[in-house]
Motif scaffolding. Structure first.
Motif, PDB file in Angstrom:
ATOM      1  N   GLU A 179       0.633  -1.180  -0.015  1.00  0.00           N
ATOM      2  CA  GLU A 179       0.013  -0.064  -0.014  1.00  0.00           C
ATOM      3  C   GLU A 179       0.830   1.197  -0.196  1.00  0.00           C
ATOM      4  O   GLU A 179       1.985   1.240   0.392  1.00  0.00           O
ATOM      5  CB  GLU A 179      -1.017   0.243   1.321  1.00  0.00           C
ATOM      6  N   VAL A 180       0.321   2.398  -0.437  1.00  0.00           N
ATOM      7  CA  VAL A 180       0.911   3.488  -0.455  1.00  0.00           C
ATOM      8  C   VAL A 180       0.874   4.436   0.772  1.00  0.00           C
ATOM      9  O   VAL A 180      -0.274   4.440   1.155  1.00  0.00           O
ATOM     10  CB  VAL A 180       0.391   4.397  -1.514  1.00  0.00           C
ATOM     11  N   PRO A 193       8.330   4.658   6.174  1.00  0.00           N
ATOM     12  CA  PRO A 193       6.932   3.922   6.410  1.00  0.00           C
ATOM     13  C   PRO A 193       7.012   2.558   7.021  1.00  0.00           C
ATOM     14  O   PRO A 193       8.139   2.135   6.998  1.00  0.00           O
ATOM     15  CB  PRO A 193       6.943   3.701   4.990  1.00  0.00           C
ATOM     16  N   THR A 194       5.891   2.473   7.743  1.00  0.00           N
ATOM     17  CA  THR A 194       5.613   1.256   8.360  1.00  0.00           C
ATOM     18  C   THR A 194       4.405   0.549   7.633  1.00  0.00           C
ATOM     19  O   THR A 194       3.252   0.861   7.910  1.00  0.00           O
ATOM     20  CB  THR A 194       5.427   1.384   9.966  1.00  0.00           C
ATOM     21  N   TRP A 195       4.819  -0.597   6.889  1.00  0.00           N
ATOM     22  CA  TRP A 195       3.764  -1.124   6.004  1.00  0.00           C
ATOM     23  C   TRP A 195       2.966  -1.924   6.818  1.00  0.00           C
ATOM     24  O   TRP A 195       1.815  -2.184   6.864  1.00  0.00           O
ATOM     25  CB  TRP A 195       4.247  -1.686   4.649  1.00  0.00           C
ATOM     26  N   ASP A 196       3.830  -3.033   7.487  1.00  0.00           N
ATOM     27  CA  ASP A 196       3.286  -4.157   8.385  1.00  0.00           C
ATOM     28  C   ASP A 196       2.115  -5.037   7.277  1.00  0.00           C
ATOM     29  O   ASP A 196       1.127  -5.132   7.637  1.00  0.00           O
ATOM     30  CB  ASP A 196       2.549  -3.588   9.512  1.00  0.00           C
ATOM     31  N   GLN A 197       2.876  -5.604   6.348  1.00  0.00           N
ATOM     32  CA  GLN A 197       2.064  -5.896   5.224  1.00  0.00           C
ATOM     33  C   GLN A 197       2.590  -7.444   4.739  1.00  0.00           C
ATOM     34  O   GLN A 197       3.950  -7.354   4.575  1.00  0.00           O
ATOM     35  CB  GLN A 197       2.081  -5.141   4.107  1.00  0.00           C
ATOM     36  N   LEU A 198       1.758  -8.441   4.743  1.00  0.00           N
ATOM     37  CA  LEU A 198       2.435  -9.573   4.196  1.00  0.00           C
ATOM     38  C   LEU A 198       1.950  -9.757   2.612  1.00  0.00           C
ATOM     39  O   LEU A 198       0.629  -9.620   2.311  1.00  0.00           O
ATOM     40  CB  LEU A 198       1.596 -10.714   4.828  1.00  0.00           C
ATOM     41  N   LEU A 199       2.836 -10.108   1.674  1.00  0.00           N
ATOM     42  CA  LEU A 199       2.515 -10.194   0.387  1.00  0.00           C
ATOM     43  C   LEU A 199       2.828 -11.678   0.208  1.00  0.00           C
ATOM     44  O   LEU A 199       3.557 -12.307   0.393  1.00  0.00           O
ATOM     45  CB  LEU A 199       3.340  -9.428  -0.462  1.00  0.00           C
ATOM     46  N   GLY A 253      -6.187 -13.808   8.924  1.00  0.00           N
ATOM     47  CA  GLY A 253      -6.889 -12.768   7.944  1.00  0.00           C
ATOM     48  C   GLY A 253      -6.521 -11.267   8.411  1.00  0.00           C
ATOM     49  O   GLY A 253      -5.845 -11.203   9.339  1.00  0.00           O
ATOM     50  N   PRO A 254      -7.139 -10.546   7.746  1.00  0.00           N
ATOM     51  CA  PRO A 254      -7.002  -8.989   8.155  1.00  0.00           C
ATOM     52  C   PRO A 254      -7.469  -8.729   9.525  1.00  0.00           C
ATOM     53  O   PRO A 254      -8.455  -9.269   9.734  1.00  0.00           O
ATOM     54  CB  PRO A 254      -7.690  -8.386   6.938  1.00  0.00           C
ATOM     55  N   THR A 255      -6.706  -7.859  10.308  1.00  0.00           N
ATOM     56  CA  THR A 255      -6.947  -7.693  11.585  1.00  0.00           C
ATOM     57  C   THR A 255      -7.572  -6.080  11.792  1.00  0.00           C
ATOM     58  O   THR A 255      -8.148  -5.825  12.461  1.00  0.00           O
ATOM     59  CB  THR A 255      -6.023  -7.687  12.520  1.00  0.00           C
ATOM     60  N   ASP A 291     -10.080  -0.884   8.533  1.00  0.00           N
ATOM     61  CA  ASP A 291      -9.975   0.220   8.032  1.00  0.00           C
ATOM     62  C   ASP A 291      -8.987   0.069   6.757  1.00  0.00           C
ATOM     63  O   ASP A 291      -8.930   0.853   5.817  1.00  0.00           O
ATOM     64  CB  ASP A 291      -9.341   1.350   8.965  1.00  0.00           C
ATOM     65  N   ARG A 292      -7.875  -0.667   7.028  1.00  0.00           N
ATOM     66  CA  ARG A 292      -7.174  -1.163   5.763  1.00  0.00           C
ATOM     67  C   ARG A 292      -7.688  -1.973   5.010  1.00  0.00           C
ATOM     68  O   ARG A 292      -6.877  -2.375   3.734  1.00  0.00           O
ATOM     69  CB  ARG A 292      -5.644  -1.742   6.454  1.00  0.00           C
ATOM     70  N   GLY A 293      -8.558  -2.478   5.051  1.00  0.00           N
ATOM     71  CA  GLY A 293      -9.285  -3.271   3.945  1.00  0.00           C
ATOM     72  C   GLY A 293      -8.700  -4.811   3.952  1.00  0.00           C
ATOM     73  O   GLY A 293      -8.346  -5.330   5.292  1.00  0.00           O
TER      74      GLY A 293
END
Length: 1186
Positions: A291-292, A299-305, A404-406, A409-411
């Motif tokens: 995400e942008v 930036p702190t993405w904290d994202q799993l791809l 899953g998503p927690t 707001d981030r979708g």
């Protein structure tokens, strides 16, 4: 399908000799580079035992060098070598052997305390090996790979041939030979340079092999197994050709999980000085983006791809050991246009096969920092983890589950799993808001109502609003705090963002500048660091309580000093004579030139570098705005992007129920209690400028006419009238008093300008000093603490507060026990006892009792006091570089100076120290040349053949050649003896402290003013022939401050007085005043060695200008006080005696036998003539019978 490359050769391989012989050294280079990177990573992540890894690297280097030497020696007899190959091999052997020996000896010296220094030395080995690995002449061309579309070349890659060269010896094989490698194609031509060419055009996986045709059977040995070859059918008897394609029948299915946590210190791609970063991840034939995140460099993405169903070809074991590379590129999202490239990094995933257990120690993978590169320069770091999981027969059921998503707001964005996400703890971050400084205009409007926003990990706090920045740039509320969840591992702490905004009309907020504090470790409060005043959150390590230690501080620094004003001078045979010092001649320059003792510390650099920028509790954070520049863009530097400074500090600590009781936490000020008020304060600033050195020339004659300019706030002083003409090393000796108000006037600018007769003056360079940090620092940089205490004289105490008052205040601020003054010259502070004298002498010589020496002894050892101790700024002179705004980073000279600051609400200081340059004193040197002896005779008399010379003596002071004085001529000296009785008189100006003669003169007739020169005081005496030829015979040069004592007789005068000067008793004319004796004349022979060529008897008499006026003398033998004429041999009848001497020499000496022969011949001729003359008459008489 794989492509392959082969070179067919009919020769034995001599074209590849230089490559093969050096590849062993390249292998050493690869191993060393990887090992040093490991050591740096261990030090960076603060893992245990980096010295062990460095020892292992050096051991491998030593063994690799030995192995390379043995392989190279075997290849020395190979045929087909050129002269370049032979000489290069010799160079490589000697260099590698030296590196191996040094690495072996250095291995035993690697310790925990020296690992960083030894790492730098090992990096020097790496640079040498990198140089040796580069070939001066390529014997085999490199390989080019082109991507062609519609007949147009759109991208390419260049592969060095040495990297893919094959050899049956593993040490000589190229590092990429027979391996599947990932290669990135770039744009060809000029478009490929700069930011436009950094974007990858294509990524290909390729297998390359380069070798001789007789080695072709091995070209497929490095390919992953599980393929079938598709070959072209060829006629019988023809050699087999490489396959046109490979079809892989064996493939593995994987799932790639990319855990993108955060990044820091990214490239500023927007005009605001920030970016809108997102990351794009490439693996195999798939790619995904994060995400942008808007307006951030951290930036702190904290994202799993998750990359599903990734097909990889080859055996599972090979893929596990050497998985493909993951490419991560970072971009800045723009509202209009395409995204801007910000940087790139590479990573390899941790591979889990289907039959392996997902658990420690390899799984789950740990987050690691990856360096981001933008072109050739670094552009930040990325914190991420990568795992490649094989999908087995049961499908994805055997893979670890994905939560899953927690965050709704981030979708649908997946967060980093808990096993990989850092373990968080609650921290409290306290922020000290002190003030803002030097804010520049934003959008042509001045900043008037700024505010500071602090953010870390999604939490933050805002400062109070500064209502009028120009009137008072400090904040009204000093301390605020917020709590945030941060990783327990300090290395994984996210950056803290500082943003300054200007609150404008209609509720608009304009970004002024920002700063990202990438590391928070130095702001972490640690319970072991017990600081009494708590001014510094970084702290000084606490010292354990010790038993009482007695420190004896000698008030007299030099052991060779005995009593006041006397200095012992050691002579030959350990004989000591006392030398009186005239205290009336002592001033500040005596300390500066160390003519008495080292009472002033002269720092070779800025005072800030010695005391960590005086950021012991108040830190300065530069605020940046605008796009960052690249290495190729020299027009944009970090200095140009600075728009101001935020002054404050941070303190962070864990929040828990069992917080330590010794934290000294205040309900309002937090950990920042006991800091001074930030209300405006009036200060007297006293600037002392001593000298400048190595100034950049500003005039066409290669010189400059420098003068000083001072600027502090609205006060500006230009000392234009006192410029120094034509000097690049001017001595100023100036002091300036300026009244200032902190914080409005906190930056002092000291400039050096070049005076010009016509036009504006040119700036040579300037230096800027942050006075506010110095003023509030606990190192007490307001006025340097002297080494000794005195109430009068050249070393008078200049601080308004006496040492006892300063010590009492420091003990009170630090909550220390003391000071307790006791009998016997003792003082106790905490558990430390110091000793010093307790008497002081006033101007009248009377001794009084005082505790000032005791207190000053403690202040000079204040860093040894437990808990509150730190090094105090001593009496000093700092050397600061001069810089020019138009020439950033290029030093234009250096300036020696120091600054004192005195609050106006305290006792007024005394008058400024007089550091004006010493005025040269007038002296007159009278030199009487009495006699010369044994002067070399170089003339041969044409008629007499005697050695003789018409000699005279010429004398001058060095630098005053135009004032040369000559004696009269002693004619026809045949023994080298000359009698003169002639007086030279040399008036001159002299600086006693510098031991230099001062000469002021115009450089040319067109010069505007005189130039001052300082020259060593040296007397030159020279013997020459007559006034017509001025031919040099011999000379002697006497340093008037230190020259050999003259011999009493000419016989005692030897050449050792010049050649063994150090062993001779030395005298100074400035102390002896009058001396007479014999000194040797010397000259250099053909072997350039000194030889004795004469002796001179002279008398030197030094008088001051006043004494010379009272008792004048004449030059030569003139009045007043004329000298007697010398007793020379009488030469009045010389014109009459010379013909007889010449005849005697010619007849009796030089032409004796010739003369005898001529006389005999003349006699015979006369006899024959008489015979002829008388023969006719005699014959007639005989015939006539007469």
């Amino acid at each position: 399908t794989r492509g392959m490359l082969e070179i067919l050769s009919q020769h034995s391989g001599h074209l590849l000799y230089s490559l093969l012989s050096l590849l062993g050294g390249v292998k050493v280079f690869w191993g060393l580079e990887d090992g040093l990177n490991d050591v740096q990573e261990i030090i960076k992540t603060e893992k245990a035992y980096p010295e062990r890894r460095l020892r292992g690297v050096l051991e491998e280097l030593s063994q690799g060098c030995s192995q390379f030497i043995s392989l190279a020696n075997k290849d020395q007899n190979q045929s087909g070598r050129t002269k370049l190959d032979k000489e290069r091999l010799k160079l490589c052997l000697s260099e590698v052997e030296a590196i191996g020996q040094q690495a072996k000896s250095m291995r035993s010296q690697v310790k925990k305390s020296t690992v960083r220094d030894k790492l730098k030395l090992a990096q020097n080995f790496l640079s040498k090996l990198r140089f040796l690995a580069e070939e001066p002449q390529h014997s085999v061309p490199d390989v080019f790979i082109w991507m062609i579309s519609n007949g147009k070349r759109i991208a390419y890659a260049r592969v060095p041939s040495k990297d893919i060269l094959y050899s049956s010896i593993d040490e000589e094989k190229g590092k990429d030979c027979g391996k599947v490698k990932t290669i990135f194609l770039r744009i060809p031509g000029k478009k490929g340079f700069g930011p436009a060419g950094w974007t990858v055009q294509s990524k290909i996986e390729i297998y390359l092999w380069l070798g001789l045709s007789r080695q072709r059977k091995d070209y497929l040995s490095g390919l992953p197994n599980g393929f079938e070859e598709n070959k072209l059918s060829r006629g019988p008897g023809l050699p087999a050709s490489p396959p046109i394609s490979l079809t892989y029948m064996m493939k593995q299915i994987f799932q790639l999980r990319v855990h993108m946590y955060q990044a820091r210190s990214l490239f500023a791609a927007d005009s605001t000085g920030l970016s809108d970063p997102f990351a794009r991840v490439f693996f195999s034939s798939q790619s995904q983006v994060t995400e942008v995140l808007a307006e951030t460099l951290c930036p702190t993405w904290d994202q799993l791809l998750v990359f599903e169903n990734v097909e990889l070809f080859g055996e599972a074991s090979e893929l596990r050991d050497d998985p493909p590379i993951i490419v991560i590129e970072l971009y800045d999202q723009d509202t209009v246009g395409k995204a801007d490239f910000m940087g790139r990094t590479f990573a390899k995933p941790v591979v889990k096969m289907a039959d392996e257990h997902y658990g420690p120690p390899r799984f789950p993978p740990q987050l690691e920092y990856y360096q981001i590169y933008r072109g050739n320069c670094t552009a930040g770091e990325m914190l991420a983890a990568f795992e490649l999981l094989q999908i087995g027969p049961n499908g994805k059921a055997d893979l670890p589950p994905i939560d899953g998503p927690t965050d709704m707001d981030r979708g649908p964005i997946l967060p980093v799993p808990l096993g990989i996400r850092p373990v968080l703890s609650k921290y409290r971050i306290e922020v000290l808001f002190w003030g803002l400084r030097d804010l520049k205009r934003v959008n042509l409007a001045q900043v008037d109502r700024p505010r500071v926003d602090i953010e870390c990990a999604g939490k933050g706090v805002q400062s109070s609003l500064i209502s009028n920045y120009r009137k008072n740039p400090n904040f009204s509320t000093l301390v605020k705090w917020f709590e945030v969840d941060l990783p327990e591992n300090e290395l994984l702490h996210p950056p803290l963002n500082i943003r300054v905004v200007d609150c404008r009309a209609f509720g608009r907020y304009t970004l002024v500048g920002s700063n990202a504090v990438t590391t928070l470790r130095k702001f972490i409060y640690r319970g072991a660091d017990k600081q009494a005043n708590n001014w510094s959150t970084t702290g000084i390590k606490s010292l354990k309580n010790r038993a009482c230690v007695y420190l004896y501080y000698s008030y007299k620094k030099d052991d060779d000093k005995d009593g006041k004003g006397k200095k012992k001078k050691r002579k030959k045979g350990d004989e000591i004579e006392e030398e009186e010092l005239d205290e009336s001649m002592l001033d500040w320059w005596s300390k500066y030139f160390a003519s008495i003792e080292t009472l002033t510390e002269v720092y070779p650099k800025e005072l800030e570098s010695e005391f960590d920028n005086f950021e012991d509790w108040l830190h300065s954070f530069n605020l940046y705005r605008g796009k960052a520049g690249d290495d190729d863009d020299q027009n944009v530097t970090d200095e140009d992007r600075i728009v101001g400074k935020f002054k404050g500090s941070l303190c962070m600590y864990k929040v828990s129920d069992d917080m330590p009781r010794d934290m000294n936490h205040d309900s309002n000020m937090g950990m920042f209690h006991n800091i001074p008020s930030n209300d405006p304060i009036n200060v007297l600033v006293r600037i002392y400028v001593i000298r400048a050195s190595d100034l950049h020339p500003a005039d066409i004659n290669g010189k400059a006419d420098p003068y000083i300019a001072i600027k502090l706030g609205k006060t500006e002083i230009k000392d234009k009238e006192n410029y120094i003409s034509k000097q690049l090393n001017p001595l100023f000796g100036k002091s300036f008093d300026v009244e200032a108000t902190f914080p409005m006037d906190s930056t002092l600018t000291v400039s050096i300008y070049d005076w010009d007769l016509v036009g504006t003056d040119d700036l040579i360079g300037e230096t800027k000093i942050d006075l506010e940090n110095r003023f509030y620092s606990k190192h007490r940089a307001t006025c340097g603490v002297a080494r000794a205490y005195a109430i009068h004289g050249y070393n008078v105490w200049r601080d308004p507060m006496k040492p006892t008052h300063i010590l009492t205040k420091l003990c009170k601020d630090g909550k220390l026990d003391g000071p307790h003054y006791g009998p016997g010259g003792r003082v106790k502070v905490e558990n430390r006892v110091f000793m010093a004298p307790t008497e002081i002498e006033d101007e009248n010589g009377l001794k009084k009792q005082t505790d000032e020496h005791l207190a000053l002894t403690v202040l000079n050892h204040w860093e040894e006091i437990p808990r509150a101790g730190c090094k105090l700024v001593t009496e000093h002179v700092e050397t600061r570089p001069l810089l020019h705004p138009d020439k950033p980073g290029i030093e234009q000279g250096r300036i020696e100076m120091w600054v004192d600051m005195f609050p106006k609400d305290m006792t007024a200081p005394g008058p400024a120290l007089d550091i004006s340059p010493r005025k040269p004193k007038k002296f007159e040197l009278r030199v009487i040349v009495w006699n010369t002896d044994e002067v070399v005779l170089e003339d041969d008399d044409i008629f007499t053949g005697e050695k003789s010379s018409d000699i005279f003596v010429r004398g001058w002071l060095k630098g005053q050649q135009e004032d040369k004085q000559d004696t009269d001529v002693h004619y026809h000296s045949i023994t080298g003896e000359g009698n003169f009785n002639w007086r030279f008189v040399y008036p001159f100006d002299y600086l006693m402290a510098e031991e230099k003669i001062v000469i002021s003169k115009k450089e040319s007739m067109f010069a505007w003013d005189e130039t001052e020169y300082k020259i060593p005081a040296r007397l030159n005496l020279q013997v020459s022939k007559n006034h017509y030829s001025w031919e040099f015979l011999c000379a002697v040069e006497l340093d008037l401050n230190r020259f050999p004592r003259g011999a009493k007789t000419a016989k005692q005068c030897t050449i050792e007085m010049v050649t063994k000067e150090a062993e001779m008793p030395m005298v100074s004319i400035f102390k002896q005043k009058r001396i007479k004796g014999w000194w040797p004349f010397v000259a250099r022979n053909e072997e350039d060695e000194f030889e004795l060529t004469g002796k001179v008897e002279a008398e030197l008499h030094l008088l001051t200008g006043e004494e010379a006026e009272k008792s004048p003398v004449g030059e030569g033998r003139n009045e007043p006080e004329p000298l007697e004429k010398p007793n020379r041999p009488d030469v009045a009848l010389l014109w009459f005696l010379i013909p007889f001497k010449a005849a005697k020499h010619l007849i009796c000496d030089q032409y004796r036998w010739l003369t005898i022969k001529i006389v005999t011949a003349l006699l015979l001729l006369a006899i024959f003539a008489l015979f002829i003359y008388n023969m006719p008459g005699y014959m007639v008489k005989k015939m006539l019978g007469a």
